[in-house]
Enzyme design. Structure first.
Site, PDB file in Angstrom:
ATOM      1  N   SER A 101     -90.578  23.044  10.593  1.00 28.70           N
ATOM      2  CA  SER A 101     -91.367  22.132  11.418  1.00 28.70           C
ATOM      3  C   SER A 101     -90.508  20.997  11.976  1.00 28.70           C
ATOM      4  O   SER A 101     -89.495  20.620  11.400  1.00 28.70           O
ATOM      5  CB  SER A 101     -92.497  21.518  10.592  1.00 28.70           C
ATOM      6  OG  SER A 101     -93.279  22.525  10.002  1.00 28.70           O
TER       7      SER A 101
HETATM    8  N1  SAH Z   1     -93.431  24.066   5.782  1.00 31.39           N
HETATM    9  C1  SAH Z   1     -92.455  24.874   6.467  1.00 31.39           C
HETATM   10  C2  SAH Z   1     -92.975  25.333   7.815  1.00 31.39           C
HETATM   11  C3  SAH Z   1     -92.765  26.781   7.961  1.00 31.39           C
HETATM   12  S1  SAH Z   1     -93.566  27.587   9.293  1.00 31.39           S
HETATM   13  C4  SAH Z   1     -91.120  24.163   6.558  1.00 31.39           C
HETATM   14  O1  SAH Z   1     -91.040  22.977   6.226  1.00 31.39           O
HETATM   15  O2  SAH Z   1     -90.126  24.813   6.913  1.00 31.39           O
HETATM   16  C5  SAH Z   1     -95.031  28.211   8.507  1.00 31.39           C
HETATM   17  C6  SAH Z   1     -94.857  29.208   7.411  1.00 31.39           C
HETATM   18  O3  SAH Z   1     -96.165  29.597   7.008  1.00 31.39           O
HETATM   19  C7  SAH Z   1     -94.139  30.508   7.798  1.00 31.39           C
HETATM   20  O4  SAH Z   1     -93.044  30.698   6.955  1.00 31.39           O
HETATM   21  C8  SAH Z   1     -95.205  31.578   7.597  1.00 31.39           C
HETATM   22  O5  SAH Z   1     -94.685  32.805   7.101  1.00 31.39           O
HETATM   23  C9  SAH Z   1     -96.124  30.940   6.578  1.00 31.39           C
HETATM   24  N2  SAH Z   1     -97.496  31.450   6.553  1.00 31.39           N
HETATM   25  C10 SAH Z   1     -98.313  31.758   7.586  1.00 31.39           C
HETATM   26  N3  SAH Z   1     -99.526  32.180   7.160  1.00 31.39           N
HETATM   27  C11 SAH Z   1     -99.475  32.130   5.794  1.00 31.39           C
HETATM   28  C12 SAH Z   1    -100.408  32.449   4.763  1.00 31.39           C
HETATM   29  N4  SAH Z   1    -101.621  32.887   5.033  1.00 31.39           N
HETATM   30  N5  SAH Z   1    -100.014  32.289   3.471  1.00 31.39           N
HETATM   31  C13 SAH Z   1     -98.768  31.831   3.165  1.00 31.39           C
HETATM   32  N6  SAH Z   1     -97.852  31.522   4.097  1.00 31.39           N
HETATM   33  C14 SAH Z   1     -98.190  31.665   5.401  1.00 31.39           C
END
Ligand code: SAH
Length: 228
Positions: free
Chosen positions: A71
């Protein structure tokens, strides 16, 4: 240049770029000193590939593989600040946090840096493993990562003070609200009828429907079912 000077040089550059990021975040409306300090101190360059590490302190999202992104620092800072503000206002603790979407692990690391115990779920196996390895390398023991779909939350570890969802939901799973303590908040993006995403804060209440607040427009990768 000898090795020592090079390392010193790299250190100075990264210090400058980190300070510049914090200044940018302050101008963008992040007023919490502890959040600004965390954004300077948590090494974001350790959460992305070496090839793009030079851009780690730019205020933008970056690719982390598997079609996902780390993010944007502003959004991480904003969600963290909301978690602190809402718990402070309600005179409640901010200790146990459930994160849905570990991704790179950066948001979890910022929360842990502020003293939270973080439980984080990730539906993509390689990302979950990579994040766990990173936390081990950084000596970060306050974060537990589990490879699982976040839809049902993390049974047995609640209630949580905050649930932070870092992928865009079409609907808020009721299971996630149920794992909040009364007065706890879910913070995360929700897709509206116009397909645009809004950052929401949803407060669990004792004998009333959850209180829903819209904060601002955001852009996240989608919240998806299943695991891979
Ligand atoms: N918090 C992260 C942001 C990653 S982007 C950071 O600081 O880097 C969002 C992430 O959510 C992705 O890796 C994606 O695979 C995950 N994601 C999406 N839907 C999800 C779900 N239902 N359960 C768990 N993870 C999920």
């Amino acid at each position: 240049m000898n090795m020592e000077a090079r390392i010193r040089g790299i250190g100075m550059t990264s210090m400058r770029t980190r300070t510049r990021l914090a200044e940018r975040l302050r101008v963008a409306g992040i007023g919490s000193e502890c959040v600004l300090a965390a954004m300077q101190q948590v090494p974001r360059h350790m959460f992305v590939d070496e090839a793009i590490a030079s851009r780690a302190y730019d205020d933008c999202s970056l690719p982390i593989g598997s079609g996902q992104t780390i993010s944007q620092p502003y959004v991480v800072a904003k969600m963290t600040q909301l978690a602190i503000e809402r718990t402070l206002e309600a005179d409640q603790p901010l200790q146990r946090v459930l994160e849905i979407g570990t991704g790179s692990g950066y948001q979890a690391a910022v929360l842990a840096h502020l003293g939270c115990r973080v439980y984080s779920l990730e539906r993509i196996r390689t990302l979950a493993h990579r994040a766990s390895d990173r936390f081990r390398t950084l000596g970060q023991r306050a974060i537990s990562v589990r490879y699982a779909n976040g839809y049902d939350g993390w049974q047995g570890e609640g209630p949580f003070d905050v649930v932070m969802v870092t992928a865009a939901m079409q609907q808020v799973p009721t299971q996630l609200i149920e794992q909040l303590r009364v007065g706890g908040v879910l913070i995360g993006p929700l897709v509206g009828d116009d397909e645009r995403q809004q950052l929401m804060v949803i407060t669990r209440r004792e004998e009333a429907e959850p209180l829903v607040e819209t904060i601002e427009a955001v852009r996240f990768v989608p919240f998806l079912e299943g695991t891979c």
